[in-house]
Design a protein around this motif. Structure first.
Motif, short mmCIF file in Angstrom:
data_model
loop_
_atom_site.label_atom_id
_atom_site.label_comp_id
_atom_site.label_asym_id
_atom_site.label_seq_id
_atom_site.Cartn_x
_atom_site.Cartn_y
_atom_site.Cartn_z
N GLN A 2 64.29 43.81 34.81
CA GLN A 2 63.01 43.43 35.40
C GLN A 2 61.93 43.48 34.33
OE1 GLN A 2 62.24 45.42 39.08
NE2 GLN A 2 60.58 44.04 39.62
N ALA A 3 61.16 42.38 34.23
CA ALA A 3 60.17 42.24 33.15
C ALA A 3 58.97 43.17 33.36
CB ALA A 3 59.70 40.79 33.05
N PHE A 4 58.58 43.39 34.60
CA PHE A 4 57.48 44.30 34.94
C PHE A 4 57.70 44.75 36.36
CE2 PHE A 4 56.17 39.86 34.86
CZ PHE A 4 55.89 39.62 36.20
N PRO A 5 57.12 45.88 36.76
CA PRO A 5 57.47 46.49 38.03
C PRO A 5 56.97 45.76 39.28
CG PRO A 5 55.82 47.80 36.92
CD PRO A 5 56.25 46.73 35.96
N ALA A 6 56.00 44.88 39.15
CA ALA A 6 55.45 44.24 40.34
C ALA A 6 56.46 43.31 41.00
CB ALA A 6 54.20 43.46 39.97
N THR A 7 56.42 43.26 42.34
CA THR A 7 57.20 42.29 43.11
C THR A 7 56.25 41.60 44.07
OG1 THR A 7 57.86 43.94 44.74
CG2 THR A 7 59.38 43.55 42.91
N PHE A 8 56.61 40.39 44.46
CA PHE A 8 55.70 39.54 45.23
C PHE A 8 56.45 38.93 46.41
CE2 PHE A 8 54.82 39.60 40.74
CZ PHE A 8 53.52 40.09 40.72
N ASP A 9 55.70 38.42 47.37
CA ASP A 9 56.33 37.71 48.49
C ASP A 9 56.84 36.35 48.03
OD1 ASP A 9 56.07 39.65 50.56
OD2 ASP A 9 53.93 39.25 50.56
#
Length: 186
Positions: A129-136
């Motif tokens: 994972q490139a960065f911890p954020a996840t999105f809808d």
């Protein structure tokens, strides 16, 4: 003529090794017959992938299945199972990815959109994972930024089967997952 057993410790002494061998043989046959998955190749399209099955929410891949896959320039091979696409690396690492253009998502600017539960995350070609954020939802990166949304949902498919994402808050992120600038709703 059947000989009586001399004591309880002898019971099953010969049956246990036979059961073990039978279990190993059955498990090998199950791996070899595993066709829960299909490999996607440019040459032949979808092909059954022996030695692959869907188990506990993941691909279970035998070493022979990993060796038989066609890996691209990023070291990724697309596999279809459980109603979706997955990228697999030769070392067995795997990632469920979104379907785009009737196939697995493309690697764009070194990142691919992967599924994290019901959300979207961005992953490098090593499937980290490139960065911890996840999105809808999130679009692929373009010129170092990607449009993402929180709170959006799938709309009604159009006559061509394309489904727009509607509602929610849309914005752009940079390659570190930081908000880059506001974006209008698509």
């Amino acid at each position: 003529m059947r000989l009586p057993l001399r004591n309880a410790t002898n019971r099953g002494r010969h049956a246990r090794p036979l059961l073990l061998v039978a279990g190993l043989l059955a498990s090998t046959l199950a791996w070899g017959a595993g066709t829960d998955c299909e490999a996607l190749t440019e040459e032949d399209g979808f092909q059954p992938l022996a030695g692959c099955r869907w188990a506990n929410g993941r691909l279970a891949l035998a070493p022979e299945a990993l060796a038989s896959l066609s890996y691209d320039q990023h070291g990724l091979a697309p596999v279809y199972a459980a109603g979706g696409f997955h990228y697999v690396r030769a070392d067995g690492r795997q990632l469920p990815v979104i379907t785009f253009d009737n196939g697995p998502d493309y690697v764009v600017e070194g990142l691919v959109r992967g599924r994290v539960g019901a959300r979207i995350g961005y992953f490098d070609t090593e499937l980290r994972q490139a960065f911890p954020a996840t999105f809808d939802f999130g679009w692929a990166f373009e010129d170092g930024v990607a449009r993402v949304c929180e709170g959006c949902r799938k709309g009604t498919p159009d006559d061509h089967g394309h489904t727009a994402m509607v509602g929610g808050t849309w914005y752009r992120i940079d390659r570190q997952g930081r908000s880059a600038m506001d974006a209008e709703t698509p």
